[in-house]
Design a protein around this motif. Structure first.
Motif, PDB file in Angstrom:
ATOM      1  N   SER A 338       0.820  -1.217   0.000  1.00 48.49           N
ATOM      2  CA  SER A 338       0.000   0.000   0.000  1.00 48.49           C
ATOM      3  C   SER A 338       0.849   1.260   0.000  1.00 48.49           C
ATOM      4  CB  SER A 338      -0.917   0.011   1.235  1.00 48.49           C
ATOM      5  OG  SER A 338      -0.144  -0.024   2.427  1.00 48.49           O
ATOM      6  N   LYS A 484     -18.005   0.232  -9.445  1.00 50.45           N
ATOM      7  CA  LYS A 484     -18.318  -0.116  -8.062  1.00 50.45           C
ATOM      8  C   LYS A 484     -18.805  -1.555  -7.916  1.00 50.45           C
ATOM      9  CE  LYS A 484     -19.234   4.437  -6.072  1.00 50.45           C
ATOM     10  NZ  LYS A 484     -20.227   5.324  -5.432  1.00 50.45           N
ATOM     11  N   LYS A 496      -5.963  -2.162  -4.919  1.00 49.47           N
ATOM     12  CA  LYS A 496      -7.174  -1.509  -4.423  1.00 49.47           C
ATOM     13  C   LYS A 496      -7.002   0.007  -4.384  1.00 49.47           C
ATOM     14  CE  LYS A 496      -9.020  -5.217  -1.508  1.00 49.47           C
ATOM     15  NZ  LYS A 496      -9.239  -5.675  -0.113  1.00 49.47           N
ATOM     16  N   ALA A 497      -5.793   0.461  -4.020  1.00 47.15           N
ATOM     17  CA  ALA A 497      -5.542   1.903  -3.942  1.00 47.15           C
ATOM     18  C   ALA A 497      -5.763   2.567  -5.299  1.00 47.15           C
ATOM     19  CB  ALA A 497      -4.123   2.162  -3.449  1.00 47.15           C
ATOM     20  N   HIS A 500      -9.619   2.626  -5.933  1.00 46.82           N
ATOM     21  CA  HIS A 500     -10.292   3.627  -5.109  1.00 46.82           C
ATOM     22  C   HIS A 500      -9.990   5.040  -5.596  1.00 46.82           C
ATOM     23  CE1 HIS A 500     -11.873   0.641  -2.552  1.00 46.82           C
ATOM     24  NE2 HIS A 500     -10.772   0.371  -1.876  1.00 46.82           N
ATOM     25  N   LYS A 501      -8.773   5.254  -6.110  1.00 44.96           N
ATOM     26  CA  LYS A 501      -8.445   6.582  -6.625  1.00 44.96           C
ATOM     27  C   LYS A 501      -9.246   6.885  -7.891  1.00 44.96           C
ATOM     28  CE  LYS A 501      -6.253  10.290  -5.757  1.00 44.96           C
ATOM     29  NZ  LYS A 501      -6.462  10.965  -4.472  1.00 44.96           N
ATOM     30  N   ILE A 503     -12.220   5.694  -8.564  1.00 38.25           N
ATOM     31  CA  ILE A 503     -13.582   5.965  -8.088  1.00 38.25           C
ATOM     32  C   ILE A 503     -13.687   7.390  -7.549  1.00 38.25           C
ATOM     33  CG2 ILE A 503     -15.251   5.368  -6.280  1.00 38.25           C
ATOM     34  CD1 ILE A 503     -14.411   2.446  -6.641  1.00 38.25           C
ATOM     35  N   GLU A 504     -12.682   7.809  -6.780  1.00 44.92           N
ATOM     36  CA  GLU A 504     -12.678   9.164  -6.214  1.00 44.92           C
ATOM     37  C   GLU A 504     -12.688  10.221  -7.316  1.00 44.92           C
ATOM     38  OE1 GLU A 504      -9.621  11.982  -3.658  1.00 44.92           O
ATOM     39  OE2 GLU A 504      -9.461   9.794  -3.470  1.00 44.92           O
ATOM     40  N   GLU A 507     -16.117  10.328  -9.111  1.00 48.01           N
ATOM     41  CA  GLU A 507     -17.120  11.015  -8.298  1.00 48.01           C
ATOM     42  C   GLU A 507     -16.957  12.532  -8.422  1.00 48.01           C
ATOM     43  OE1 GLU A 507     -16.378   9.278  -4.499  1.00 48.01           O
ATOM     44  OE2 GLU A 507     -17.893   7.698  -4.753  1.00 48.01           O
TER      45      GLU A 507
END
Length: 586
Positions: A338, A484, A496-497, A500-501, A503-504, A507
């Motif tokens: 991570s 998602k 995963k990082a 998630h980035k 997705i961020e 958004e």
């Protein structure tokens, strides 16, 4: 009186001459000395306004363009040009966590983590076949997953061949006393067709020929495939159904080339399943595939498990942990995955340079072997240094906002010039070996599902090319919904990082119909999209990684396209053709 005045005048002239000789340094000279001393005490560096990567300890000319160097900005807190500071409040809100890097004797557990699935034990699989020619009048096996027991009726078959054989049996039975060998041969013929002694005796005692003959299961198990239908005409040996004994199953894992030397038959493996998060199951490696899969660069590692109470279902995702036999040197450094950001070319971490203050700087590192969620660092870090292990992308975003070196701004680092006047370049950490070791690991299901994200992403990119902010927001929402749904249960922390980035960023793009703001977030989204797409084993189309050197404040920005032709999403019609293809993902 006149003589006295002359003496006083001569004395004054002599005094001025002596004073000039003793204290005659000009104000400019004095300022130069003071400035030089000040520079040496404060570590003042000099840079070029056109080429900020140039940093020299003394004033002079830029070795690239020849312009006069200017003093480099050093904050009041004494930070170097590569360092930046975050507020303690920002650290708390973003849940930034750091870890002190230690040697292999510290927190490194020397465990190999493998991802895999439960599969059918093919050694316990049987095919129920017809032992004579005939037509299926009735089929009692109708669906996959159906449980059957040995001796259970599978099908009823009409067989002219079997009708003739029964007639032979009745004739031979009447001649049993006079021709016992003929009688015995006819019975054995029926036994070869898997008729039991009871069935043969019933035919003899009834004296009647059966037109439709039953076929019974010879094994117990679960139907894994129905291979015939009612009305089909079967030849001798043609399968009716495939039956699997699920009392034992296979746990099959993918192991990468770098892990081969640490695996062997008989090794103990601890297995965990997503369905039973609080349980582990012990097994042993029973098979290692001798042939490497050229597509995934992996081999299959297998363990056989007892399937008590049918806990394991074929297709379930499982994780295996194996104690590595690898001898690790005391100087080997491992970091959590991570902590590492991988752009496809460079591997980066953020170092906290001051234990008492939230001061960070980016560091490029070279990576070695990967053990589960730990990655070996072979160059770029020293034991005892403190690095960011949670919230790495947030720290990177702070570096970008402050104009420091970051994941997308690799040209912002120091480039020192030596006394000989040559320009010394920073060492390239993006070696081929580092890239290979840093290959992201995704399950087959994830890769298949992620391919569904790409068409939605391409629509989003085209909306930005058209400079259509409302449609960009709508397409970002559509991409977000698909993303998602991805199953990240068997995905590593680094992988995963990146997700998630993405997705961020989606958004942020979806929630604000401001074209300039959308394009700013699209820059970061693409860095992560390209990193993931580059690590997928296969794609439905050829993708081109394209780059505009003018975007992102002249730092450059990339995007994905299925067309070789450049259509710039960062400028649209203003500079539609600005950019070039920098990589092809085939």
């Amino acid at each position: 009186m006149k003589q006295r005045i002359i003496y006083i005048g001569i004395a004054a002239i002599v005094g001025l001459a002596v004073g000039y000789l003793l204290f005659g340094k000009s104000d400019t000279d004095t300022m130069e000395v003071v400035e030089h001393d000040h520079n040496s005490e404060t570590g003042q560096m000099w840079t070029c306004s056109m080429h900020p990567q140039i940093m020299q300890p003394e004033a002079g000319d830029c070795p690239i363009c020849g312009m006069d160097l200017i003093p480099a900005e050093v904050g009041a807190d004494g930070l170097s040009p590569e360092q930046f500071k975050m507020t303690k409040n920002a650290l708390a809100l973003a849940n930034i966590q750091t870890t002190v890097v230690g040697s292999a004797e510290g927190d490194n557990d020397n465990i190999i983590t493998l991802s895999g699935k439960i599969g059918v034990n093919e050694e316990a699989m049987a095919v129920q076949a017809s032992y004579f020619d005939g037509r299926i009048e009735r089929l009692n096996v109708n669906y996959e997953g159906q449980e059957i027991r040995k001796g259970q009726l599978l099908a009823t078959i009409y067989s002219p061949e079997l009708v003739a054989a029964q007639q032979e049996l009745l004739t031979a039975a009447s001649l049993r006393e006079s021709q016992p060998q003929l009688y015995s041969a006819v019975r054995n013929k029926l036994k070869l067709w898997k008729l039991s002694d009871n069935q043969i005796n019933n035919i003899e005692s009834s004296g009647k020929v059966k037109e439709n003959f039953p076929v019974y299961a010879t094994v117990s198990g679960t139907v894994s495939e129905v291979m015939s239908s009612a009305g089909d005409y079967l030849k001798k040996g043609q399968p009716i159904a495939k039956v699997s004994d699920l009392s034992t199953v296979w746990a099959e894992f993918d192991a990468y080339e770098s892990q081969f030397s640490q695996l062997k038959k008989g090794q103990k493996i601890s297995i965990a399943a997503n369905a039973y998060p609080n349980k582990t199951f012990d097994g042993q490696i029973t098979f290692i595939d001798p042939v490497l899969d050229n597509t995934t660069r992996t081999v299959t590692v297998r363990a056989t498990l007892r399937n008590q109470k049918d806990m394991f279902k074929p297709g379930m995702f499982v994780t295996g942990k194996i104690e590595s036999g690898m001898a690790i040197a005391e100087t080997t450094l491992f970091v959590p995955s991570s902590a590492v950001m991988w752009t496809g070319e460079r591997s980066l971490v953020y170092v906290k340079v001051n234990r008492d203050e939230p001061i960070f700087e980016m560091r490029e590192v070279m990576l070695g072997a990967r053990n589960g969620e730990n990655i070996e660092v072979t160059h770029g870090l020293d034991s005892g240094e403190e690095i960011v292990t949670n919230g790495t992308f947030t720290v990177d975003a702070a570096a970008q906002l402050q104009g420091k070196r970051s994941m997308m701004n690799k040209t912002g680092g120091k480039t020192m010039t030596g006394h000989e006047g040559h320009i010394g370049k920073q060492e390239d950490m993006g070696s081929d070996s580092s890239k290979e070791m840093m290959k992201m690991e995704f399950s087959d299901n994830f890769q298949k599902d992620f391919e569904a994200v790409l068409p939605a992403y391409l629509k989003l990119k085209d909306a930005l090319v058209a400079s259509d902010a409302p449609k960009t927001s709508m397409d970002a929402n559509a991409t977000l919904k698909i993303l998602k749904k991805l199953d990240l249960s068997n995905t590593g922390a680094m992988e995963k990082a990146h997700i998630h980035k993405i997705i961020e960023m989606l958004e942020a793009i979806a929630n604000k119909e401001d074209l300039e703001n959308q394009r700013t977030h699209f820059v970061i989204l693409n860095e992560n999209m390209v990193a993931i797409a580059s690590n997928l084993d296969s794609l439905g189309n050829t993708f081109y990684v394209q780059k505009c050197p003018m975007a992102n404040n002249n730092k450059g920005a990339v995007w994905l396209s299925t067309e070789n032709e450049i259509r710039n999403p960062y400028y649209g019609d203003a500079m539609l053709k600005c950019g070039s293809v920098v990589k092809i993902i085939d």
